[in-house]
Scaffold this motif. Structure first.
Motif, PDB file in Angstrom:
ATOM      1  N   ARG A 294     -28.220 -17.544 -22.050  1.00 36.95           N
ATOM      2  CA  ARG A 294     -29.555 -17.785 -22.603  1.00 36.95           C
ATOM      3  C   ARG A 294     -29.597 -19.117 -23.350  1.00 36.95           C
ATOM      4  NH1 ARG A 294     -28.963 -12.287 -23.751  1.00 36.95           N
ATOM      5  NH2 ARG A 294     -28.619 -12.649 -25.988  1.00 36.95           N
ATOM      6  N   SER A 295     -28.536 -19.420 -24.064  1.00 37.15           N
ATOM      7  CA  SER A 295     -28.460 -20.690 -24.776  1.00 37.15           C
ATOM      8  C   SER A 295     -28.446 -21.865 -23.800  1.00 37.15           C
ATOM      9  CB  SER A 295     -27.213 -20.717 -25.659  1.00 37.15           C
ATOM     10  OG  SER A 295     -27.088 -21.953 -26.327  1.00 37.15           O
ATOM     11  N   ALA A 296     -27.693 -21.731 -22.715  1.00 33.66           N
ATOM     12  CA  ALA A 296     -27.639 -22.791 -21.707  1.00 33.66           C
ATOM     13  C   ALA A 296     -29.001 -22.993 -21.053  1.00 33.66           C
ATOM     14  CB  ALA A 296     -26.581 -22.458 -20.652  1.00 33.66           C
ATOM     15  N   TYR A 297     -29.683 -21.888 -20.749  1.00 34.66           N
ATOM     16  CA  TYR A 297     -31.027 -21.960 -20.172  1.00 34.66           C
ATOM     17  C   TYR A 297     -31.957 -22.712 -21.121  1.00 34.66           C
ATOM     18  CZ  TYR A 297     -35.536 -20.126 -18.380  1.00 34.66           C
ATOM     19  OH  TYR A 297     -36.809 -19.982 -17.886  1.00 34.66           O
ATOM     20  N   ARG A 298     -31.906 -22.363 -22.394  1.00 30.26           N
ATOM     21  CA  ARG A 298     -32.765 -23.013 -23.381  1.00 30.26           C
ATOM     22  C   ARG A 298     -32.489 -24.521 -23.443  1.00 30.26           C
ATOM     23  NH1 ARG A 298     -31.358 -20.145 -27.727  1.00 30.26           N
ATOM     24  NH2 ARG A 298     -29.775 -21.655 -28.349  1.00 30.26           N
ATOM     25  N   ASP A 299     -31.213 -24.896 -23.387  1.00 26.31           N
ATOM     26  CA  ASP A 299     -30.865 -26.311 -23.414  1.00 26.31           C
ATOM     27  C   ASP A 299     -31.444 -27.041 -22.208  1.00 26.31           C
ATOM     28  OD1 ASP A 299     -29.468 -25.853 -25.744  1.00 26.31           O
ATOM     29  OD2 ASP A 299     -27.492 -25.857 -24.785  1.00 26.31           O
ATOM     30  N   GLN A 300     -31.367 -26.422 -21.033  1.00 26.87           N
ATOM     31  CA  GLN A 300     -31.891 -27.062 -19.822  1.00 26.87           C
ATOM     32  C   GLN A 300     -33.407 -27.204 -19.904  1.00 26.87           C
ATOM     33  OE1 GLN A 300     -29.343 -28.151 -18.835  1.00 26.87           O
ATOM     34  NE2 GLN A 300     -28.279 -27.023 -17.243  1.00 26.87           N
ATOM     35  N   LEU A 301     -34.072 -26.176 -20.417  1.00 23.92           N
ATOM     36  CA  LEU A 301     -35.527 -26.230 -20.563  1.00 23.92           C
ATOM     37  C   LEU A 301     -35.929 -27.420 -21.428  1.00 23.92           C
ATOM     38  CD1 LEU A 301     -37.926 -23.288 -21.135  1.00 23.92           C
ATOM     39  CD2 LEU A 301     -38.028 -25.236 -22.677  1.00 23.92           C
ATOM     40  N   TYR A 302     -35.240 -27.613 -22.549  1.00 25.03           N
ATOM     41  CA  TYR A 302     -35.601 -28.711 -23.437  1.00 25.03           C
ATOM     42  C   TYR A 302     -35.191 -30.071 -22.870  1.00 25.03           C
ATOM     43  CZ  TYR A 302     -36.917 -25.316 -26.987  1.00 25.03           C
ATOM     44  OH  TYR A 302     -37.549 -24.309 -27.666  1.00 25.03           O
ATOM     45  N   ARG A 303     -34.196 -30.110 -22.014  1.00 24.44           N
ATOM     46  CA  ARG A 303     -33.861 -31.369 -21.348  1.00 24.44           C
ATOM     47  C   ARG A 303     -34.949 -31.769 -20.349  1.00 24.44           C
ATOM     48  NH1 ARG A 303     -28.354 -29.074 -20.958  1.00 24.44           N
ATOM     49  NH2 ARG A 303     -27.037 -30.129 -22.500  1.00 24.44           N
ATOM     50  N   CYS A 304     -35.587 -30.774 -19.766  1.00 26.16           N
ATOM     51  CA  CYS A 304     -36.562 -31.032 -18.700  1.00 26.16           C
ATOM     52  C   CYS A 304     -37.980 -31.251 -19.212  1.00 26.16           C
ATOM     53  CB  CYS A 304     -36.588 -29.856 -17.720  1.00 26.16           C
ATOM     54  SG  CYS A 304     -35.177 -29.792 -16.613  1.00 26.16           S
ATOM     55  N   LEU A 305     -38.276 -30.792 -20.417  1.00 34.15           N
ATOM     56  CA  LEU A 305     -39.646 -30.837 -20.926  1.00 34.15           C
ATOM     57  C   LEU A 305     -39.748 -31.736 -22.150  1.00 34.15           C
ATOM     58  CD1 LEU A 305     -40.775 -27.098 -20.639  1.00 34.15           C
ATOM     59  CD2 LEU A 305     -41.193 -28.976 -19.028  1.00 34.15           C
ATOM     60  N   LEU A 306     -40.583 -32.759 -22.053  1.00 36.59           N
ATOM     61  CA  LEU A 306     -40.856 -33.627 -23.182  1.00 36.59           C
ATOM     62  C   LEU A 306     -41.848 -32.937 -24.122  1.00 36.59           C
ATOM     63  CD1 LEU A 306     -41.300 -36.996 -21.261  1.00 36.59           C
ATOM     64  CD2 LEU A 306     -39.254 -36.181 -22.460  1.00 36.59           C
ATOM     65  N   PRO A 307     -41.933 -33.364 -25.376  1.00 36.73           N
ATOM     66  CA  PRO A 307     -42.936 -32.785 -26.283  1.00 36.73           C
ATOM     67  C   PRO A 307     -44.331 -32.848 -25.672  1.00 36.73           C
ATOM     68  CG  PRO A 307     -41.401 -34.149 -27.517  1.00 36.73           C
ATOM     69  CD  PRO A 307     -41.064 -34.350 -26.059  1.00 36.73           C
ATOM     70  N   GLY A 308     -45.047 -31.740 -25.779  1.00 39.84           N
ATOM     71  CA  GLY A 308     -46.374 -31.649 -25.191  1.00 39.84           C
ATOM     72  C   GLY A 308     -46.392 -31.044 -23.808  1.00 39.84           C
ATOM     73  N   SER A 309     -45.226 -30.892 -23.202  1.00 39.72           N
ATOM     74  CA  SER A 309     -45.139 -30.255 -21.885  1.00 39.72           C
ATOM     75  C   SER A 309     -45.175 -28.736 -22.042  1.00 39.72           C
ATOM     76  CB  SER A 309     -43.860 -30.684 -21.176  1.00 39.72           C
ATOM     77  OG  SER A 309     -43.828 -32.090 -21.001  1.00 39.72           O
ATOM     78  N   HIS A 310     -45.267 -28.049 -20.909  1.00 38.26           N
ATOM     79  CA  HIS A 310     -45.458 -26.595 -20.947  1.00 38.26           C
ATOM     80  C   HIS A 310     -44.459 -25.853 -20.065  1.00 38.26           C
ATOM     81  CE1 HIS A 310     -49.366 -28.108 -22.349  1.00 38.26           C
ATOM     82  NE2 HIS A 310     -49.449 -26.977 -23.021  1.00 38.26           N
ATOM     83  N   ALA A 311     -44.296 -24.581 -20.387  1.00 40.01           N
ATOM     84  CA  ALA A 311     -43.485 -23.675 -19.572  1.00 40.01           C
ATOM     85  C   ALA A 311     -44.250 -22.374 -19.366  1.00 40.01           C
ATOM     86  CB  ALA A 311     -42.144 -23.390 -20.243  1.00 40.01           C
ATOM     87  N   ILE A 312     -44.158 -21.840 -18.176  1.00 37.20           N
ATOM     88  CA  ILE A 312     -44.632 -20.493 -17.875  1.00 37.20           C
ATOM     89  C   ILE A 312     -43.391 -19.658 -17.592  1.00 37.20           C
ATOM     90  CG2 ILE A 312     -45.951 -19.024 -16.307  1.00 37.20           C
ATOM     91  CD1 ILE A 312     -47.660 -21.548 -15.665  1.00 37.20           C
TER      92      ILE A 312
END
Length: 206
Positions: free
Chosen positions: A126-144
């Motif tokens: 889960r921690s690794a997933y979270r790190d990848q999400l933040y690497r891929c999304l700049l501030p203001g971007s979104h996730a579903i």
């Protein structure tokens, strides 16, 4: 752990067609509705995490998007989907990788995950997933991110999962992310049983 996941899902997609997959849906309407909420348009870049043989990427191409990527740890799933889409499939970037060990090389406007995160029962994953999400999304971007809801199944494809509500999902993903809105959804499997999902639309802050 990652190798075991790859082996499991490769076997699933080699042995079963779409009508035998409990998570299959012909119309990803909730995901598309939430795309509309944040204004996903022709200029947006989208990555579908665990996209497998989902119809989501195809629907985005039909809407006029040209920067669509699909990541899945099963090459068999990606090959099937690309083959089914024909010329449309040539417009999509296909990435065979485990999201927890993947090394993203760029950012996206939208991260979409329908039913991957709830399989990550190990805290390190889960921690690794979270790190990848933040690497891929700049501030203001979104996730579903869609998972089984608190009243949903406790297993999927024979594997244990973790059920979430939107608040619990945000807590796990950390304080850099905030909830925009959410949807409760009852998914009907190809054979008619019901599964309770929650779809969370999230925004990345500073």
């Amino acid at each position: 752990m990652a190798d075991e996941r790859v082996s499991h899902w490769e076997e699933v997609y080699r042995e079963k067609d779409d009508t035998q997959l409990s998570w299959h849906q012909d119309d990803p309407s909730i995901s598309l509705e939430l795309c509309d909420v944040v204004g996903v348009d022709n200029a947006s870049s989208v990555i579908d995490i665990g996209g497998g043989t989902s119809r989501f990427a195809e629907r985005l191409i039909e809407r006029g998007l040209s920067d669509v990527s699909v990541l899945d740890l099963s090459k068999a799933a990606l090959d099937r989907s690309r083959g089914q889409l024909g010329a449309v499939g040539e417009q999509i970037e296909w990435i065979a990788a485990d999201v927890t060990t993947w090394s993203p090389e760029r950012s996206y406007d939208l991260w979409h995950d329908r039913a991957v995160f709830h399989f990550l029962v190990d805290a390190d994953d889960r921690s690794a997933y979270r790190d990848q999400l933040y690497r891929c999304l700049l501030p203001g971007s979104h996730a579903i991110i869609a998972t089984f809801a608190l009243d949903g199944p406790e297993k999927c494809s024979g594997l244990p999962i973790i059920r979430y509500d939107p608040e619990g999902l945000c807590e796990v993903l950390g304080d850099r992310i905030s909830l925009v809105t959410h949807r409760k959804h009852t998914h009907h499997t190809p054979w008619g049983s019901s599964q309770s999902f929650q779809f969370s639309l999230l925004r990345v802050g500073q």
